[in-house]
Design an enzyme around this catalytic site. Structure first.
Site, mmCIF file in Angstrom:
data_model
loop_
_atom_site.group_PDB
_atom_site.id
_atom_site.type_symbol
_atom_site.label_atom_id
_atom_site.label_comp_id
_atom_site.label_asym_id
_atom_site.label_seq_id
_atom_site.Cartn_x
_atom_site.Cartn_y
_atom_site.Cartn_z
ATOM 1 N N SER A 275 7.435 -38.118 -30.888
ATOM 2 C CA SER A 275 7.558 -36.924 -31.726
ATOM 3 C C SER A 275 8.623 -37.153 -32.788
ATOM 4 O O SER A 275 9.317 -38.171 -32.792
ATOM 5 C CB SER A 275 7.925 -35.716 -30.868
ATOM 6 O OG SER A 275 9.309 -35.756 -30.579
ATOM 7 N N LYS A 276 8.732 -36.164 -33.655
ATOM 8 C CA LYS A 276 9.692 -36.235 -34.757
ATOM 9 C C LYS A 276 11.103 -36.549 -34.244
ATOM 10 O O LYS A 276 11.880 -37.216 -34.894
ATOM 11 C CB LYS A 276 9.730 -34.896 -35.487
ATOM 12 C CG LYS A 276 8.678 -34.780 -36.576
ATOM 13 C CD LYS A 276 8.919 -33.503 -37.351
ATOM 14 C CE LYS A 276 7.828 -33.226 -38.352
ATOM 15 N NZ LYS A 276 7.621 -34.249 -39.344
ATOM 16 N N ARG A 277 11.410 -36.016 -33.062
ATOM 17 C CA ARG A 277 12.763 -36.193 -32.514
ATOM 18 C C ARG A 277 13.067 -37.648 -32.167
ATOM 19 O O ARG A 277 14.204 -38.027 -32.010
ATOM 20 C CB ARG A 277 12.936 -35.320 -31.269
ATOM 21 C CG ARG A 277 13.549 -33.966 -31.581
ATOM 22 C CD ARG A 277 13.336 -33.007 -30.454
ATOM 23 N NE ARG A 277 11.957 -32.508 -30.471
ATOM 24 C CZ ARG A 277 11.117 -32.592 -29.459
ATOM 25 N NH1 ARG A 277 11.482 -33.129 -28.330
ATOM 26 N NH2 ARG A 277 9.889 -32.115 -29.572
#
Ligand code: GLU
Length: 513
Positions: A275-277
Protein backbone atom coordinates in the site's frame (compact mmCIF):
# COMPACT_ATOMS: atom_id res chain seq x y z
CA UNK A 1 -23.83 -33.51 -6.55
CA UNK A 2 -22.47 -32.59 -9.95
CA UNK A 3 -19.00 -31.52 -11.02
CA UNK A 4 -18.54 -28.49 -13.21
CA UNK A 5 -15.30 -28.67 -15.12
CA UNK A 6 -14.35 -25.40 -16.63
CA UNK A 7 -11.07 -25.85 -18.36
CA UNK A 8 -10.28 -26.42 -21.96
CA UNK A 9 -6.66 -25.87 -22.86
CA UNK A 10 -7.47 -25.17 -26.47
CA UNK A 11 -9.60 -22.18 -25.60
CA UNK A 12 -8.83 -19.81 -28.45
CA UNK A 13 -11.01 -17.62 -30.61
CA UNK A 14 -11.81 -18.42 -34.24
CA UNK A 15 -8.50 -17.05 -35.48
CA UNK A 16 -6.67 -19.41 -33.14
CA UNK A 17 -5.19 -16.46 -31.26
CA UNK A 18 -5.84 -15.55 -27.65
CA UNK A 19 -7.90 -12.53 -26.68
CA UNK A 20 -7.08 -11.25 -23.22
CA UNK A 21 -8.19 -8.24 -21.28
CA UNK A 22 -7.13 -5.97 -18.48
CA UNK A 23 -10.28 -4.68 -16.79
CA UNK A 24 -9.45 -2.04 -14.21
CA UNK A 25 -11.91 -0.09 -12.13
CA UNK A 26 -10.51 3.40 -12.47
CA UNK A 27 -9.65 4.62 -9.00
CA UNK A 28 -7.62 7.64 -10.03
CA UNK A 29 -4.20 6.07 -10.05
CA UNK A 30 -2.42 3.00 -11.40
CA UNK A 31 -1.32 0.62 -8.64
CA UNK A 32 1.90 -1.24 -9.40
CA UNK A 33 -0.03 -4.49 -8.91
CA UNK A 34 -2.50 -3.44 -11.60
CA UNK A 35 0.32 -2.55 -13.95
CA UNK A 36 1.76 -6.00 -13.38
CA UNK A 37 -1.58 -7.67 -14.16
CA UNK A 38 -1.85 -5.53 -17.30
CA UNK A 39 1.68 -6.54 -18.26
CA UNK A 40 1.06 -10.27 -17.87
CA UNK A 41 -2.00 -10.00 -20.12
CA UNK A 42 -0.19 -7.80 -22.61
CA UNK A 43 2.85 -10.12 -22.72
CA UNK A 44 0.70 -13.20 -23.13
CA UNK A 45 -1.12 -11.60 -26.06
CA UNK A 46 2.12 -10.43 -27.68
CA UNK A 47 3.81 -13.78 -27.27
CA UNK A 48 0.97 -15.57 -29.04
CA UNK A 49 0.10 -12.91 -31.59
CA UNK A 50 -3.20 -12.31 -29.80
CA UNK A 51 -5.21 -9.24 -28.84
CA UNK A 52 -4.93 -7.32 -25.60
CA UNK A 53 -8.15 -5.49 -24.73
CA UNK A 54 -8.55 -2.70 -22.19
CA UNK A 55 -12.03 -2.56 -20.69
CA UNK A 56 -13.08 -0.05 -18.08
CA UNK A 57 -15.10 -1.47 -15.19
CA UNK A 58 -16.81 1.62 -13.86
CA UNK A 59 -20.11 0.27 -12.61
CA UNK A 60 -19.53 1.19 -8.99
CA UNK A 61 -21.03 4.65 -9.04
CA UNK A 62 -19.98 5.35 -5.46
CA UNK A 63 -16.31 5.05 -6.38
CA UNK A 64 -16.18 7.18 -9.50
CA UNK A 65 -13.23 9.54 -9.70
CA UNK A 66 -13.08 12.43 -12.14
CA UNK A 67 -10.68 11.88 -15.07
CA UNK A 68 -9.66 8.54 -13.62
CA UNK A 69 -10.16 6.59 -16.83
CA UNK A 70 -8.26 9.07 -18.93
CA UNK A 71 -5.35 9.15 -16.49
CA UNK A 72 -5.22 5.39 -16.29
CA UNK A 73 -5.16 4.93 -20.04
CA UNK A 74 -2.43 7.54 -20.41
CA UNK A 75 -0.38 5.98 -17.62
CA UNK A 76 -0.56 2.57 -19.22
CA UNK A 77 0.36 3.92 -22.63
CA UNK A 78 3.21 5.89 -21.08
CA UNK A 79 4.55 2.64 -19.67
CA UNK A 80 4.44 1.11 -23.15
CA UNK A 81 1.46 -1.13 -22.38
CA UNK A 82 -1.07 0.39 -24.76
CA UNK A 83 -4.02 -1.80 -25.70
CA UNK A 84 -4.76 -3.22 -29.16
CA UNK A 85 -8.46 -2.84 -28.63
CA UNK A 86 -10.85 -1.17 -26.20
CA UNK A 87 -10.04 2.10 -24.52
CA UNK A 88 -6.62 3.19 -25.68
CA UNK A 89 -4.38 6.09 -26.55
CA UNK A 90 -4.35 6.96 -30.25
CA UNK A 91 -1.79 9.71 -30.78
CA UNK A 92 -2.71 12.19 -28.08
CA UNK A 93 -6.32 11.12 -27.75
CA UNK A 94 -8.00 8.57 -25.52
CA UNK A 95 -10.36 6.69 -27.83
CA UNK A 96 -12.39 3.50 -28.08
CA UNK A 97 -11.34 1.12 -30.81
CA UNK A 98 -12.70 -2.26 -31.79
CA UNK A 99 -15.78 -4.19 -32.81
CA UNK A 100 -16.91 -5.30 -29.38
CA UNK A 101 -17.63 -1.89 -27.83
CA UNK A 102 -18.63 0.02 -25.94
CA UNK A 103 -15.66 -0.87 -23.74
CA UNK A 104 -16.74 1.20 -20.77
CA UNK A 105 -19.18 -0.78 -18.65
CA UNK A 106 -21.25 2.25 -17.69
CA UNK A 107 -22.13 2.52 -21.41
CA UNK A 108 -23.38 -1.07 -21.56
CA UNK A 109 -26.24 -0.97 -19.06
CA UNK A 110 -28.94 -2.08 -21.50
CA UNK A 111 -26.84 -5.12 -22.43
CA UNK A 112 -26.64 -6.31 -18.82
CA UNK A 113 -30.35 -5.71 -18.32
CA UNK A 114 -31.15 -7.91 -21.27
CA UNK A 115 -29.03 -10.79 -19.98
CA UNK A 116 -30.28 -10.53 -16.44
CA UNK A 117 -33.89 -10.54 -17.68
CA UNK A 118 -33.09 -13.76 -19.49
CA UNK A 119 -31.89 -15.36 -16.25
CA UNK A 120 -34.96 -14.17 -14.35
CA UNK A 121 -37.26 -15.56 -17.05
CA UNK A 122 -35.56 -18.94 -16.63
CA UNK A 123 -35.78 -18.87 -12.82
CA UNK A 124 -32.01 -18.66 -12.55
CA UNK A 125 -32.19 -15.24 -10.94
CA UNK A 126 -34.89 -13.48 -8.93
CA UNK A 127 -35.87 -10.03 -7.71
CA UNK A 128 -35.08 -9.40 -4.06
CA UNK A 129 -37.00 -6.73 -2.19
CA UNK A 130 -35.28 -7.09 1.18
CA UNK A 131 -34.48 -3.85 2.92
CA UNK A 132 -31.03 -2.99 4.17
CA UNK A 133 -32.37 -3.36 7.74
CA UNK A 134 -33.64 -6.88 7.13
CA UNK A 135 -30.35 -7.93 5.55
CA UNK A 136 -28.47 -6.43 8.44
CA UNK A 137 -30.51 -8.26 11.08
CA UNK A 138 -30.23 -11.50 9.13
CA UNK A 139 -26.44 -11.21 8.91
CA UNK A 140 -26.10 -10.38 12.59
CA UNK A 141 -28.17 -13.43 13.55
CA UNK A 142 -26.12 -15.68 11.32
CA UNK A 143 -22.89 -14.37 12.74
CA UNK A 144 -24.23 -14.84 16.29
CA UNK A 145 -25.03 -18.47 15.36
CA UNK A 146 -21.47 -18.87 14.06
CA UNK A 147 -22.69 -19.20 10.46
CA UNK A 148 -20.97 -17.46 7.55
CA UNK A 149 -23.32 -14.56 6.66
CA UNK A 150 -25.17 -15.32 3.46
CA UNK A 151 -28.46 -14.32 1.93
CA UNK A 152 -31.22 -16.63 3.23
CA UNK A 153 -33.11 -16.85 -0.09
CA UNK A 154 -36.15 -15.19 1.47
CA UNK A 155 -37.21 -13.56 -1.81
CA UNK A 156 -36.47 -16.66 -3.90
CA UNK A 157 -39.38 -18.22 -2.08
CA UNK A 158 -41.94 -15.45 -2.53
CA UNK A 159 -45.19 -16.41 -4.25
CA UNK A 160 -45.32 -15.45 -7.92
CA UNK A 161 -48.29 -13.12 -7.47
CA UNK A 162 -46.55 -11.32 -4.59
CA UNK A 163 -43.51 -10.73 -6.77
CA UNK A 164 -45.71 -9.43 -9.57
CA UNK A 165 -47.56 -7.08 -7.24
CA UNK A 166 -44.33 -5.70 -5.83
CA UNK A 167 -42.86 -5.20 -9.29
CA UNK A 168 -46.05 -3.50 -10.49
CA UNK A 169 -45.86 -1.19 -7.50
CA UNK A 170 -42.26 -0.43 -8.51
CA UNK A 171 -40.93 -1.56 -5.15
CA UNK A 172 -37.17 -1.03 -4.98
CA UNK A 173 -35.33 -4.28 -5.60
CA UNK A 174 -32.15 -5.93 -6.75
CA UNK A 175 -31.78 -9.04 -8.89
CA UNK A 176 -30.06 -11.97 -7.21
CA UNK A 177 -28.50 -15.06 -8.70
CA UNK A 178 -30.25 -18.26 -7.64
CA UNK A 179 -27.40 -20.52 -6.60
CA UNK A 180 -28.19 -24.18 -6.08
CA UNK A 181 -26.36 -25.23 -2.95
CA UNK A 182 -24.34 -28.40 -2.75
CA UNK A 183 -22.51 -28.50 -6.05
CA UNK A 184 -18.77 -28.87 -6.19
CA UNK A 185 -17.14 -26.42 -8.52
CA UNK A 186 -13.83 -27.63 -9.85
CA UNK A 187 -11.64 -25.64 -12.14
CA UNK A 188 -8.04 -25.69 -13.23
CA UNK A 189 -6.45 -22.36 -12.55
CA UNK A 190 -3.69 -21.48 -15.00
CA UNK A 191 -1.48 -20.50 -12.08
CA UNK A 192 -2.74 -22.50 -9.12
CA UNK A 193 -3.76 -25.79 -10.66
CA UNK A 194 -6.95 -27.50 -9.52
CA UNK A 195 -9.25 -25.45 -7.29
CA UNK A 196 -12.37 -26.97 -5.73
CA UNK A 197 -15.13 -24.99 -4.01
CA UNK A 198 -18.52 -26.17 -2.82
CA UNK A 199 -21.49 -23.94 -3.68
CA UNK A 200 -22.55 -24.19 -0.05
CA UNK A 201 -20.08 -21.34 0.32
CA UNK A 202 -21.46 -19.32 -2.61
CA UNK A 203 -23.93 -16.56 -1.81
CA UNK A 204 -26.98 -15.63 -3.92
CA UNK A 205 -24.99 -12.83 -5.41
CA UNK A 206 -26.65 -9.56 -6.37
CA UNK A 207 -26.38 -9.26 -10.15
CA UNK A 208 -28.24 -6.03 -10.76
CA UNK A 209 -28.37 -3.25 -8.19
CA UNK A 210 -31.46 -1.20 -7.43
CA UNK A 211 -30.01 1.70 -9.47
CA UNK A 212 -30.05 -0.51 -12.57
CA UNK A 213 -26.28 -0.90 -12.59
CA UNK A 214 -24.86 -4.40 -12.77
CA UNK A 215 -22.53 -5.68 -10.09
CA UNK A 216 -18.99 -6.56 -11.06
CA UNK A 217 -19.90 -10.27 -11.20
CA UNK A 218 -22.61 -9.92 -13.81
CA UNK A 219 -20.78 -7.36 -15.90
CA UNK A 220 -17.47 -9.20 -15.96
CA UNK A 221 -19.06 -12.45 -17.12
CA UNK A 222 -21.28 -10.87 -19.77
CA UNK A 223 -18.43 -8.75 -21.11
CA UNK A 224 -15.75 -11.42 -21.14
CA UNK A 225 -18.15 -13.61 -23.06
CA UNK A 226 -19.40 -10.98 -25.52
CA UNK A 227 -15.89 -9.65 -26.11
CA UNK A 228 -14.62 -13.11 -27.01
CA UNK A 229 -12.07 -13.26 -24.21
CA UNK A 230 -10.22 -16.58 -24.26
CA UNK A 231 -7.96 -16.21 -21.23
CA UNK A 232 -8.43 -14.27 -18.01
CA UNK A 233 -5.37 -13.38 -15.97
CA UNK A 234 -6.26 -11.43 -12.88
CA UNK A 235 -5.25 -10.86 -9.30
CA UNK A 236 -5.80 -13.62 -6.74
CA UNK A 237 -8.05 -11.18 -4.88
CA UNK A 238 -10.72 -12.28 -7.35
CA UNK A 239 -10.28 -15.98 -6.75
CA UNK A 240 -13.23 -16.20 -4.30
CA UNK A 241 -15.44 -14.68 -7.01
CA UNK A 242 -14.55 -17.25 -9.62
CA UNK A 243 -17.07 -19.92 -8.51
CA UNK A 244 -19.84 -17.34 -8.93
CA UNK A 245 -18.56 -16.58 -12.40
CA UNK A 246 -18.36 -20.24 -13.34
CA UNK A 247 -21.96 -20.71 -12.22
CA UNK A 248 -23.01 -17.70 -14.26
CA UNK A 249 -21.32 -19.08 -17.37
CA UNK A 250 -23.16 -22.31 -16.76
CA UNK A 251 -26.50 -20.51 -16.25
CA UNK A 252 -26.05 -18.68 -19.56
CA UNK A 253 -24.84 -21.83 -21.29
CA UNK A 254 -21.56 -20.19 -22.27
CA UNK A 255 -18.05 -21.54 -22.47
CA UNK A 256 -15.83 -20.30 -19.67
CA UNK A 257 -12.54 -18.70 -20.70
CA UNK A 258 -9.42 -20.18 -19.20
CA UNK A 259 -8.58 -18.41 -16.00
CA UNK A 260 -5.49 -17.80 -13.88
CA UNK A 261 -5.06 -15.86 -10.67
CA UNK A 262 -1.72 -14.17 -10.10
CA UNK A 263 -0.41 -13.61 -6.61
CA UNK A 264 -0.79 -10.19 -5.03
CA UNK A 265 2.19 -7.95 -4.38
CA UNK A 266 2.89 -7.86 -0.66
CA UNK A 267 4.31 -5.05 1.43
CA UNK A 268 7.52 -5.52 3.42
CA UNK A 269 5.76 -7.44 6.22
CA UNK A 270 5.05 -10.20 3.69
CA UNK A 271 1.41 -10.30 4.80
CA UNK A 272 -0.60 -7.33 3.60
CA UNK A 273 -0.99 -6.09 0.05
CA UNK A 274 1.51 -3.37 -0.84
CA UNK A 275 0.00 0.00 0.00
CA UNK A 276 0.89 3.66 -0.14
CA UNK A 277 2.25 3.41 3.40
CA UNK A 278 4.97 1.02 2.22
CA UNK A 279 6.84 3.79 0.45
CA UNK A 280 4.58 4.09 -2.56
CA UNK A 281 2.19 1.86 -4.44
CA UNK A 282 1.21 3.86 -7.49
CA UNK A 283 3.21 3.85 -10.68
CA UNK A 284 3.32 7.64 -10.67
CA UNK A 285 4.86 7.72 -7.21
CA UNK A 286 7.71 5.54 -8.41
CA UNK A 287 8.23 7.59 -11.55
CA UNK A 288 8.25 10.79 -9.52
CA UNK A 289 10.96 9.27 -7.37
CA UNK A 290 13.18 8.79 -10.39
CA UNK A 291 12.68 5.12 -11.12
CA UNK A 292 12.85 4.40 -14.83
CA UNK A 293 9.78 3.15 -16.72
CA UNK A 294 11.67 0.18 -18.14
CA UNK A 295 12.94 -0.72 -14.66
CA UNK A 296 9.45 -0.76 -13.19
CA UNK A 297 8.35 -3.06 -16.00
CA UNK A 298 11.32 -5.37 -15.66
CA UNK A 299 11.02 -5.43 -11.86
CA UNK A 300 7.25 -5.96 -11.75
CA UNK A 301 7.22 -8.74 -14.31
CA UNK A 302 9.87 -10.63 -12.32
CA UNK A 303 7.86 -10.10 -9.15
CA UNK A 304 5.65 -13.10 -9.67
CA UNK A 305 7.17 -14.64 -12.78
CA UNK A 306 10.46 -16.16 -13.85
CA UNK A 307 11.66 -17.37 -17.21
CA UNK A 308 12.33 -20.88 -15.90
CA UNK A 309 14.96 -23.27 -17.17
CA UNK A 310 17.28 -22.32 -14.31
CA UNK A 311 17.87 -18.90 -15.86
CA UNK A 312 19.37 -16.31 -13.52
CA UNK A 313 18.97 -13.43 -15.96
CA UNK A 314 17.40 -10.43 -14.24
CA UNK A 315 17.55 -7.66 -16.82
CA UNK A 316 14.89 -7.91 -19.52
CA UNK A 317 13.59 -5.37 -21.98
CA UNK A 318 9.88 -5.26 -22.69
CA UNK A 319 10.42 -6.59 -26.22
CA UNK A 320 12.51 -9.44 -24.88
CA UNK A 321 9.74 -10.31 -22.44
CA UNK A 322 7.24 -10.19 -25.31
CA UNK A 323 9.08 -13.04 -26.97
CA UNK A 324 9.76 -15.24 -23.95
CA UNK A 325 6.77 -14.78 -21.65
CA UNK A 326 5.18 -18.05 -20.66
CA UNK A 327 2.30 -18.69 -18.26
CA UNK A 328 4.21 -21.58 -16.74
CA UNK A 329 6.59 -19.11 -15.12
CA UNK A 330 3.91 -17.42 -13.00
CA UNK A 331 4.32 -17.96 -9.25
CA UNK A 332 1.65 -19.10 -6.86
CA UNK A 333 3.13 -17.49 -3.77
CA UNK A 334 2.64 -13.80 -2.97
CA UNK A 335 5.65 -11.70 -3.90
CA UNK A 336 7.15 -9.29 -1.40
CA UNK A 337 8.00 -5.94 -2.91
CA UNK A 338 11.76 -5.67 -2.45
CA UNK A 339 12.79 -2.01 -2.51
CA UNK A 340 16.49 -2.92 -2.36
CA UNK A 341 16.21 -4.99 -5.48
CA UNK A 342 14.31 -2.23 -7.24
CA UNK A 343 17.10 0.21 -6.32
CA UNK A 344 19.72 -2.22 -7.54
CA UNK A 345 17.92 -2.66 -10.84
CA UNK A 346 17.41 1.07 -11.32
CA UNK A 347 21.09 1.77 -10.77
CA UNK A 348 22.06 -1.07 -13.12
CA UNK A 349 19.95 0.52 -15.90
CA UNK A 350 21.34 3.98 -15.13
CA UNK A 351 24.90 2.66 -15.32
CA UNK A 352 24.27 1.09 -18.70
CA UNK A 353 22.57 4.15 -20.21
CA UNK A 354 24.31 6.45 -22.72
CA UNK A 355 25.22 9.66 -20.89
CA UNK A 356 23.21 11.89 -23.22
CA UNK A 357 20.10 9.87 -22.72
CA UNK A 358 20.55 9.90 -18.97
CA UNK A 359 20.91 13.67 -19.15
CA UNK A 360 17.73 14.00 -21.19
CA UNK A 361 15.72 11.81 -18.83
CA UNK A 362 16.81 13.80 -15.77
CA UNK A 363 16.05 17.05 -17.54
CA UNK A 364 12.63 15.83 -18.70
CA UNK A 365 11.76 14.75 -15.16
CA UNK A 366 12.63 18.25 -13.93
CA UNK A 367 15.28 17.05 -11.50
CA UNK A 368 17.93 19.51 -12.69
CA UNK A 369 15.54 22.25 -11.65
CA UNK A 370 15.65 21.25 -8.01
CA UNK A 371 16.97 23.75 -5.46
CA UNK A 372 20.48 22.37 -5.48
CA UNK A 373 21.10 23.17 -9.14
CA UNK A 374 18.67 26.04 -9.40
CA UNK A 375 20.51 28.08 -6.78
CA UNK A 376 23.99 27.20 -8.02
CA UNK A 377 26.19 29.81 -9.76
CA UNK A 378 25.20 30.04 -13.43
CA UNK A 379 28.39 28.41 -14.72
CA UNK A 380 27.41 25.37 -12.66
CA UNK A 381 24.06 25.14 -14.40
CA UNK A 382 25.24 24.76 -17.99
CA UNK A 383 24.59 21.55 -19.87
CA UNK A 384 28.32 21.02 -20.28
CA UNK A 385 28.87 21.25 -16.55
CA UNK A 386 25.88 19.08 -15.65
CA UNK A 387 27.07 16.42 -18.08
CA UNK A 388 30.44 16.34 -16.37
CA UNK A 389 28.85 15.92 -12.95
CA UNK A 390 26.58 13.25 -14.35
CA UNK A 391 29.53 11.33 -15.80
CA UNK A 392 30.99 11.20 -12.28
CA UNK A 393 27.71 10.25 -10.62
CA UNK A 394 26.41 7.77 -13.19
CA UNK A 395 28.34 4.86 -11.73
CA UNK A 396 26.62 5.14 -8.35
CA UNK A 397 23.34 6.97 -9.05
CA UNK A 398 20.40 4.95 -7.70
CA UNK A 399 17.51 7.15 -8.81
CA UNK A 400 17.21 10.05 -11.22
CA UNK A 401 15.83 12.33 -8.51
CA UNK A 402 19.02 11.78 -6.48
CA UNK A 403 21.20 13.58 -8.99
CA UNK A 404 23.65 15.82 -7.14
CA UNK A 405 22.44 14.76 -3.70
CA UNK A 406 25.53 12.77 -2.84
CA UNK A 407 27.86 15.50 -4.06
CA UNK A 408 26.27 18.88 -3.29
CA UNK A 409 29.72 20.54 -3.44
CA UNK A 410 29.48 20.47 -7.24
CA UNK A 411 26.82 23.15 -6.94
CA UNK A 412 27.97 25.23 -4.00
CA UNK A 413 30.46 28.06 -4.01
CA UNK A 414 31.17 28.11 -0.31
CA UNK A 415 31.57 24.83 1.45
CA UNK A 416 31.09 24.58 5.13
CA UNK A 417 33.09 21.93 6.92
CA UNK A 418 35.23 21.50 9.99
CA UNK A 419 38.85 22.33 9.19
CA UNK A 420 39.86 19.30 11.27
CA UNK A 421 38.88 16.97 8.40
CA UNK A 422 41.45 18.55 6.08
CA UNK A 423 44.31 16.70 7.79
CA UNK A 424 45.27 13.23 6.66
CA UNK A 425 45.29 10.92 9.71
CA UNK A 426 47.39 12.49 12.50
CA UNK A 427 49.11 15.05 10.23
CA UNK A 428 49.66 18.52 11.66
CA UNK A 429 48.11 21.70 10.31
CA UNK A 430 51.52 22.65 9.04
CA UNK A 431 51.78 19.48 6.95
CA UNK A 432 48.27 19.97 5.65
CA UNK A 433 49.03 23.53 4.65
CA UNK A 434 52.16 22.47 2.82
CA UNK A 435 50.26 19.84 0.90
CA UNK A 436 47.61 22.32 -0.16
CA UNK A 437 50.18 24.94 -1.16
CA UNK A 438 51.94 22.37 -3.29
CA UNK A 439 48.69 21.33 -4.93
CA UNK A 440 47.83 24.97 -5.59
CA UNK A 441 51.17 25.58 -7.31
CA UNK A 442 50.74 22.55 -9.58
CA UNK A 443 47.14 23.22 -10.48
CA UNK A 444 47.79 26.88 -11.19
CA UNK A 445 50.25 25.92 -13.89
CA UNK A 446 47.86 23.71 -15.87
CA UNK A 447 47.01 25.34 -19.17
CA UNK A 448 43.44 25.31 -20.52
CA UNK A 449 44.47 22.68 -23.06
CA UNK A 450 45.84 20.42 -20.33
CA UNK A 451 42.73 20.90 -18.22
CA UNK A 452 40.51 19.04 -20.65
CA UNK A 453 42.60 15.91 -20.20
CA UNK A 454 41.47 14.20 -17.00
CA UNK A 455 44.13 11.48 -17.28
CA UNK A 456 46.87 14.07 -17.60
CA UNK A 457 45.73 15.94 -14.48
CA UNK A 458 45.69 12.66 -12.62
CA UNK A 459 49.15 11.59 -13.76
CA UNK A 460 50.78 14.90 -12.81
CA UNK A 461 49.21 14.92 -9.35
CA UNK A 462 50.01 11.29 -8.71
CA UNK A 463 53.61 11.92 -9.61
CA UNK A 464 53.72 14.89 -7.26
CA UNK A 465 52.26 12.73 -4.48
CA UNK A 466 54.94 10.06 -4.90
CA UNK A 467 54.62 7.55 -2.11
CA UNK A 468 52.77 10.04 0.11
CA UNK A 469 49.40 9.78 -1.59
CA UNK A 470 47.25 10.25 1.52
CA UNK A 471 49.29 13.15 2.87
CA UNK A 472 49.06 15.01 -0.42
CA UNK A 473 45.75 14.03 -2.00
CA UNK A 474 43.49 13.85 1.06
CA UNK A 475 43.72 17.55 1.99
CA UNK A 476 43.25 18.47 -1.67
CA UNK A 477 40.16 16.33 -2.04
CA UNK A 478 38.63 17.66 1.19
CA UNK A 479 39.41 21.25 0.19
CA UNK A 480 37.58 20.66 -3.11
CA UNK A 481 34.57 18.84 -1.68
CA UNK A 482 34.28 19.73 2.01
CA UNK A 483 33.53 16.07 2.59
CA UNK A 484 35.29 13.08 4.04
CA UNK A 485 33.84 10.86 1.33
CA UNK A 486 33.59 11.89 -2.29
CA UNK A 487 34.73 10.96 -5.77
CA UNK A 488 38.48 11.15 -6.40
CA UNK A 489 40.19 14.58 -6.41
CA UNK A 490 41.02 14.14 -10.11
CA UNK A 491 37.41 13.69 -11.10
CA UNK A 492 36.35 16.61 -8.93
CA UNK A 493 39.06 18.88 -10.32
CA UNK A 494 38.06 18.00 -13.83
CA UNK A 495 34.43 18.85 -13.20
CA UNK A 496 35.01 22.02 -11.17
CA UNK A 497 37.56 23.54 -13.52
CA UNK A 498 40.66 25.48 -12.64
CA UNK A 499 39.15 28.66 -11.15
CA UNK A 500 36.70 27.01 -8.78
CA UNK A 501 39.35 24.49 -7.73
CA UNK A 502 41.98 27.11 -6.90
CA UNK A 503 39.44 29.20 -5.06
CA UNK A 504 38.54 26.23 -2.84
CA UNK A 505 42.18 25.55 -2.04
CA UNK A 506 42.62 29.21 -1.07
CA UNK A 507 39.60 29.01 1.24
CA UNK A 508 40.94 25.87 2.88
CA UNK A 509 44.33 27.51 3.40
CA UNK A 510 42.61 30.52 4.95
CA UNK A 511 40.98 28.20 7.50
CA UNK A 512 44.36 26.88 8.48
CA UNK A 513 45.96 30.28 9.18
N1 GLU B 1 -12.51 -4.56 -12.24
C1 GLU B 1 -11.70 -5.50 -11.53
C2 GLU B 1 -10.55 -4.73 -10.87
O1 GLU B 1 -10.64 -3.59 -10.72
C3 GLU B 1 -11.15 -6.52 -12.48
C4 GLU B 1 -11.31 -7.92 -12.02
C5 GLU B 1 -11.13 -8.90 -13.16
O2 GLU B 1 -10.11 -8.80 -13.85
O3 GLU B 1 -11.99 -9.73 -13.36
O4 GLU B 1 -9.55 -5.26 -10.48
Amino acid sequence: MSDIKSTDTTNLNQSGKPRVRFAPSPTGYLHVGSLRTALYNYLFAKKHGGTYVLRIEDTDQSRLVEDAMERLVRSLAHMGVNADEGVLLDGELVVEKGEYGPYQQSHRLSIYRQYVDELVAQGKAYPCFCTAERLDTMRKEMTANKQAPKYDKHCANLAEEDVKALLDAEAPHVIRFNVTPGEDIVFTDLVRGEVKINTKEVDDQVLLKSDGFPTYHLAVVVDDHLMGITHILRSEEWLPSTPKHILLYKAFGWKMPEIGHVSVILGPDGKKKLSKRDGGASVDEFLEKGYLEEVLINFLVLLGWNPGGGSTQEIFSLSELESIFDLKGLHKAGAVFDHKKLDWMNSAYIKAMPLDELYNRIEKGGWFAKDLVQFAPTDMQTKEYLLKVLAVEQERLVRLDMFGEENPFFFQLELSYDKGILAWKQNTEEMTREALEKAFAIIEKFTDAEWVDKAYIESVLLEAAGDKKGDFLWPLRVALTGAERSPSPFEVLYVLGKDHSLERIVRALAMLR
